[in-house]
Design a protein around this motif. Structure first.
Motif, PDB file in Angstrom:
ATOM      1  N   LYS A  68      -3.041  18.124 -21.858  1.00  0.00           N
ATOM      2  CA  LYS A  68      -2.792  18.829 -20.573  1.00  0.00           C
ATOM      3  C   LYS A  68      -3.027  20.460 -20.827  1.00  0.00           C
ATOM      4  O   LYS A  68      -2.758  20.957 -21.895  1.00  0.00           O
ATOM      5  CB  LYS A  68      -1.430  18.925 -20.096  1.00  0.00           C
ATOM      6  N   THR A  69      -3.479  20.809 -19.789  1.00  0.00           N
ATOM      7  CA  THR A  69      -3.809  22.430 -19.920  1.00  0.00           C
ATOM      8  C   THR A  69      -3.200  23.004 -18.741  1.00  0.00           C
ATOM      9  O   THR A  69      -2.579  22.613 -17.832  1.00  0.00           O
ATOM     10  CB  THR A  69      -5.330  22.809 -19.668  1.00  0.00           C
TER      11      THR A  69
ATOM     12  N   THR B 131      -7.188  28.548 -11.479  1.00  0.00           N
ATOM     13  CA  THR B 131      -6.301  29.461 -11.920  1.00  0.00           C
ATOM     14  C   THR B 131      -5.781  29.231 -13.356  1.00  0.00           C
ATOM     15  O   THR B 131      -5.836  28.100 -13.782  1.00  0.00           O
ATOM     16  CB  THR B 131      -4.890  29.485 -11.114  1.00  0.00           C
ATOM     17  N   TYR B 132      -5.401  30.043 -14.266  1.00  0.00           N
ATOM     18  CA  TYR B 132      -4.626  29.766 -15.474  1.00  0.00           C
ATOM     19  C   TYR B 132      -3.339  30.514 -15.283  1.00  0.00           C
ATOM     20  O   TYR B 132      -3.294  31.656 -15.057  1.00  0.00           O
ATOM     21  CB  TYR B 132      -5.274  30.325 -16.759  1.00  0.00           C
TER      22      TYR B 132
ATOM     23  N   TYR C 115      -3.777  19.950 -12.310  1.00  0.00           N
ATOM     24  CA  TYR C 115      -3.855  20.626 -13.489  1.00  0.00           C
ATOM     25  C   TYR C 115      -4.667  19.816 -14.392  1.00  0.00           C
ATOM     26  O   TYR C 115      -4.808  18.538 -14.458  1.00  0.00           O
ATOM     27  CB  TYR C 115      -2.384  20.593 -14.332  1.00  0.00           C
ATOM     28  N   LEU C 116      -5.867  20.629 -14.929  1.00  0.00           N
ATOM     29  CA  LEU C 116      -7.059  19.767 -15.651  1.00  0.00           C
ATOM     30  C   LEU C 116      -6.641  19.355 -16.908  1.00  0.00           C
ATOM     31  O   LEU C 116      -5.515  20.041 -17.555  1.00  0.00           O
ATOM     32  CB  LEU C 116      -8.287  20.758 -15.496  1.00  0.00           C
TER      33      LEU C 116
ATOM     34  N   LEU D 114     -11.971  28.242 -22.886  1.00  0.00           N
ATOM     35  CA  LEU D 114     -10.886  28.914 -21.943  1.00  0.00           C
ATOM     36  C   LEU D 114      -9.436  28.796 -22.977  1.00  0.00           C
ATOM     37  O   LEU D 114      -8.826  29.966 -23.053  1.00  0.00           O
ATOM     38  CB  LEU D 114     -10.431  28.032 -20.862  1.00  0.00           C
ATOM     39  N   SER D 115      -8.968  27.551 -23.438  1.00  0.00           N
ATOM     40  CA  SER D 115      -7.966  27.626 -24.361  1.00  0.00           C
ATOM     41  C   SER D 115      -8.025  28.551 -25.733  1.00  0.00           C
ATOM     42  O   SER D 115      -7.128  29.194 -26.233  1.00  0.00           O
ATOM     43  CB  SER D 115      -7.509  26.239 -24.572  1.00  0.00           C
ATOM     44  N   LYS D 116      -9.361  28.622 -26.163  1.00  0.00           N
ATOM     45  CA  LYS D 116      -9.606  29.554 -27.253  1.00  0.00           C
ATOM     46  C   LYS D 116      -9.350  30.855 -27.166  1.00  0.00           C
ATOM     47  O   LYS D 116      -8.667  31.600 -27.840  1.00  0.00           O
ATOM     48  CB  LYS D 116     -10.860  29.217 -27.781  1.00  0.00           C
TER      49      LYS D 116
END
Ligand SMILES: Nc1nc2c(ncn2[C@@H]2O[C@H](COP(=O)(O)OP(=O)(O)O)[C@@H](O)[C@H]2O)c(=O)[nH]1
Ligand SMILES: [Mg+2]
Lengths: 597, 221
Positions: free
Chosen positions: A431-432, A337-338, A396-397, A469-471
């Protein structure tokens, strides 16, 4: 005991004690399963008396009658308020205490072309609705408060607090024996008199093998969900329908199963009828509070669907493949999940996921207690199997740079000296909000799953997946500008096939929580019309002061949209067709082929 | 003892000794806050309650040894009590926490001490920690009372604050000093020869817990 109460109440009724009841008896409408539309039957009058006169019939303290007069106070204010409004628009309502008359079907249906039927509420009506919301009800500043703080803020209220009665929606859970278990606001232990009244009302019907479902007063809707050994009650002034409120109670009930399983629940009350369940549920109040709050600000619960994270199909699929490749042997689901959005899920071939289970998981893992640690929690997924526990590994990855000397162990090297507990290495770790949840039936599987997480995290970092993903996080949210349709403000697109939905970014005016809540209310209203109507309704709209909202339902999708109120419904309808075409062309919206094993 | 050694090249090559540590105590006394202060040097007001248990690791250097703490932070709630043995059964160290503003939490701590003395590893090193000394104004457990109890029962004793960081590192340092390492190493050796040198020596062995826990029925998959 309840027989006695019943007789007692009947006697009072004869004695004429029923007049002057606090709630507006003349408008009480009772629905119960046996007798669907018994309006103002003698029994219902008696029940209303039970609420009002209970102080004299049983051991209920005075604080309770205070509340009732408080409720009456609001009631009267509302009525006064309403009749003012009605005077200015139409005098039709002045004698009626039913505030929401304007939403009765008769006023709203008007046949349109092509078997589509539309609803509209004219300006005046919505005005009424909005004014009512604005005038009397507790002013919320809770949108940015953590559940912990909310509980601190409202947790000490009781029946005598002037604020307590003003809350727009109360949830109560009690045991069949009448013991308080949960209240959204206030201290449960101070609400035992109220719980006693609720229990009396319920058992009154129980005597006749009947079940009370809903009480409508001019101002409040009281919905009951009886799941012996638990009773769940919602007291609402939100204009949501009985079905919608009932669904919310079902969520709360399932949240309890989530923590305890149905087997434990039954066993506990079988062994000890008077058990105080709060002991066993302590620590889970915040999850119930969060659910209660999200019902008004998160469309997932209205849509009964999972919020999906929008990413390119290739990326989604390669994530799914990696998860599947590195998955531990014995798991039920692997979920990525995000925040509150689902990126992908892996599952056994024959096993379907129920949105309710996913909602409960997402509600849990959004708690701050899951940050910075690896968690191992027994949980029960009620729709998967309400009888047993699964064990949830949640982590959390982290996004980290792989060093040349690849160390599968990402732990920080520190020493016990107090000066600098964190070593330079750890500064590369970021942390993400990407969270991996693995569900296993084996309570000893923690280290196996933990090792899998390490591998998955590393392979994700190797393939730059977390970085990618963060991008794209900014692009992941649907932008209203993508449609190129002027006056369009908000869209929700739900796939009925995949039970997933996607929603546009909350741009002004919906960045304001109160506006967004209002928008959701109008969607809820449309939903209730579409799904509550007997005939096959496909399309309806509501024009209000603030927006024109529409709902279009087909076999494979539901499309909610909101436009500027100054646009005609024909234009909006045509725009809906365009929007739907646009959605049909996208291939990055939903998880369409989840990896199975 | 020298505790300030940096992580130099010599120690980096050393294999760390794994020390399994469990935190126990009533809910909301500050167990999770203490671990997060120790591991990440972070603190959060209004920490939300732990569900089940949380696992964290921290490497430390003590003299010329590298110690890797493997920490189980348990949830204090009643409904997780039956799971606790799974976390303390093989622990070499335990931190039992109470809240100096809540006398009942010391009573709960005492029942944990008893349970450990009865059921945990007989060589377990236990520290009793009175947390939240930043709230000393609201103190309702006297230092002397808790200290006397700790002495009677052979426990290390500290008052600490996760919020300010006072005494947090000290708790883990003193525990680390008292661990019988020779024994652990010896145990690991036998364990290694038995299990063909698995990498996870001496960790909390969840696999050894009994399967007859009253979980309300296993799921059917
Ligand atoms: N004033 C103060 N509050 C603390 C301290 N440690 C924890 N807390 C607070 O106490 C509450 C419970 O902490 P938590 O770590 O979740 O306790 P746990 O249930 O034992 O893990 C949270 O609101 C913390 O912010 C402390 O040293 N001082
Ligand atoms: Mg905790």
């Amino acid at each position: 005991m309840s027989n006695l109460l019943k007789e007692n109440l009947k006697k009072q009724e004869k004695d004429g004690l029923s007049s002057n009841a606090g709630l507006n008896l003349s408008n009480l409408v009772f629905y119960n399963s046996g007798n669907a539309t018994s309006t103002l039957s003698t029994t219902s009058t008696t029940i209303a008396n039970a609420v009002v006169n209970s102080t004299s019939t049983s051991n209920i303290s005075y604080s309770n009658s205070d509340t009732i007069s408080d409720i009456r106070g609001i009631n009267e204010r509302l009525i006064r308020n309403k009749s003012n409004l009605s005077n200015s628009s139409s005098s039709k309502y002045t004698q009626s205490n039913k505030i929401f008359d304007n939403f009765s079907l008769d006023n709203l249906i008007s046949p349109v072309e092509n078997s589509d039927i539309e609803y509209t509420s004219d300006f005046g009506n919505e005005d009424n609705l909005m004014k009512i919301y604005n005038s009397s009800i507790y002013d919320y500043d809770e949108d940015n408060m953590s559940p912990y703080n909310l509980r601190k803020k409202y947790g000490n209220e009781d029946l005598t607090s002037s604020n307590w009665v003003k809350h727009r929606k109360h949830f109560f859970i009690l045991s069949s024996a009448g013991k308080p278990i949960y209240s959204r606001y206030g201290d449960e232990s101070k609400l035992s008199s109220l719980m006693g009244v609720i229990q009396a009302i319920i058992s009154f019907y129980d005597v006749d093998n009947d079940e009370i479902c809903c009480i409508n007063t001019s101002t409040h809707k009281i919905v009951f969900l009886l799941k012996t050994p638990l009773y769940l009650v919602c007291v609402s002034q939100t204009n949501e329908t009985e079905e919608q409120l009932k669904l919310q109670l079902i969520y709360l009930y399932n949240q309890i199963l989530f923590s305890l399983t149905s087997v434990q629940l039954t066993k506990i009350f079988h062994d000890r009828v008077n058990f105080d369940l709060r002991n066993l549920l302590s620590g889970t109040e915040i999850y119930m509070d969060e659910l209660s709050r999200k019902f008004s600000i998160d469309a997932s619960f209205l849509l009964k669907a999972i919020r999906s994270f929008r990413i390119k199909n290739e990326l989604r699929n390669s994530i799914g493949e990696l998860l599947n490749t590195y998955r531990p042997k014995n798991i039920l689901y692997g979920i990525l999940t995000y925040n509150d959005k689902l990126i992908n899920i892996i599952k056994p071939k024959k096993q379907n996921v129920h949105p309710l289970d996913i909602h409960l998981i997402i509600n849990m893992i959004s708690s701050t207690s899951f940050r910075s640690v690896e968690s191992w929690s027994p949980i029960c997924l009620p729709k998967y199997n309400s009888r047993g526990f699964l064990y949830a590994y949640v982590c959390y990855l982290n996004n980290y740079k792989l060093s040349d000397t690849e160390d599968s162990n990402s732990n920080t090297n520190t020493n016990l000296s107090s000066e600098s507990p964190i070593s330079p290495d750890s500064s590369k770790i970021m942390k993400t909000d990407v969270c991996l949840t693995l569900l296993s039936p084996d309570k000893n599987a923690f280290f196996e799953l933990s090792n899998c997480k390490k591998k998955i995290e590393m392979i994700f970092n190797k393939n730059d997946i977390l970085k990618n993903l963060s991008k794209i996080i900014n692009k992941a949210e649907l932008d209203i500008a993508d449609f190129g349709i002027p006056h369009l403000r908000h869209v929700i697109y739900k796939s009925t096939k995949y039970l997933q939905f996607i929603e546009t970014k909350r741009l002004p005016p919906y960045d304001e929580p109160s506006s967004y809540r209002r928008l959701l209310r109008s969607y809820k209203f449309l939903e209730s019309k579409i799904h509550g109507y007997k005939k096959n309704l496909k399309f309806c709209y509501m024009l209000g002061k603030n927006e024109l909202s529409l709902l279009w339902v087909r076999d494979d999708f539901e499309l909610y949209a909101s436009f500027s109120p100054f646009i005609s419904k024909t234009i909006a309808y045509n725009d809906l067709l365009l929007i739907e075409k646009w959605f049909k062309k996208q291939d990055n919206l939903f998880i369409t082929t989840s990896q199975v094993f | 003892m020298n505790f300030s050694g940096r992580n130099d090249a010599a120690s980096a090559n050393m294999k760390p000794i794994q020390v399994k540590l469990v935190l126990l105590g009533e809910s909301a006394v500050g167990k999770s806050s203490i671990v997060l202060r120790f591991v990440n040097n972070e603190y959060q007001d209004n920490k939300e309650p732990t569900i089940g248990a949380a696992f964290l690791t921290q490497r430390c250097k003590l003299d010329d040894r590298i110690i890797k703490f493997e920490i189980w932070d348990t949830a204090g709630q009643e409904r997780f009590h039956s799971l606790a043995p799974m976390y303390y059964r093989n622990a070499q160290a335990a931190v039992i926490v109470y809240d100096i503003t809540k006398p009942a939490s010391l009573e709960k701590a005492k029942t944990w001490v008893k349970e450990l003395q009865r059921q945990a590893n007989p060589n377990i090193v236990i520290a009793l920690v009175g947390n939240k000394i930043d709230l000393a104004n609201n103190r309702s457990v006297p230092y002397e009372e808790a200290e006397a109890y700790a002495n009677e029962n052979g426990l290390l004793f500290f008052e600490a604050s996760a919020k300010t960081g006072t005494n947090i590192i000290e708790v883990f340092t003193e525990l680390a000093k008292k661990i019988p390492y020779e024994q652990i190493l010896a145990n690991n050796k036998t364990l290694n020869s038995r299990t063909n040198g698995q990498g996870d020596n001496g960790r909390v062995n969840l696999n050894e817990s009994e399967n007859n826990n009253q979980d309300g029925g296993q799921c059917n998959c």
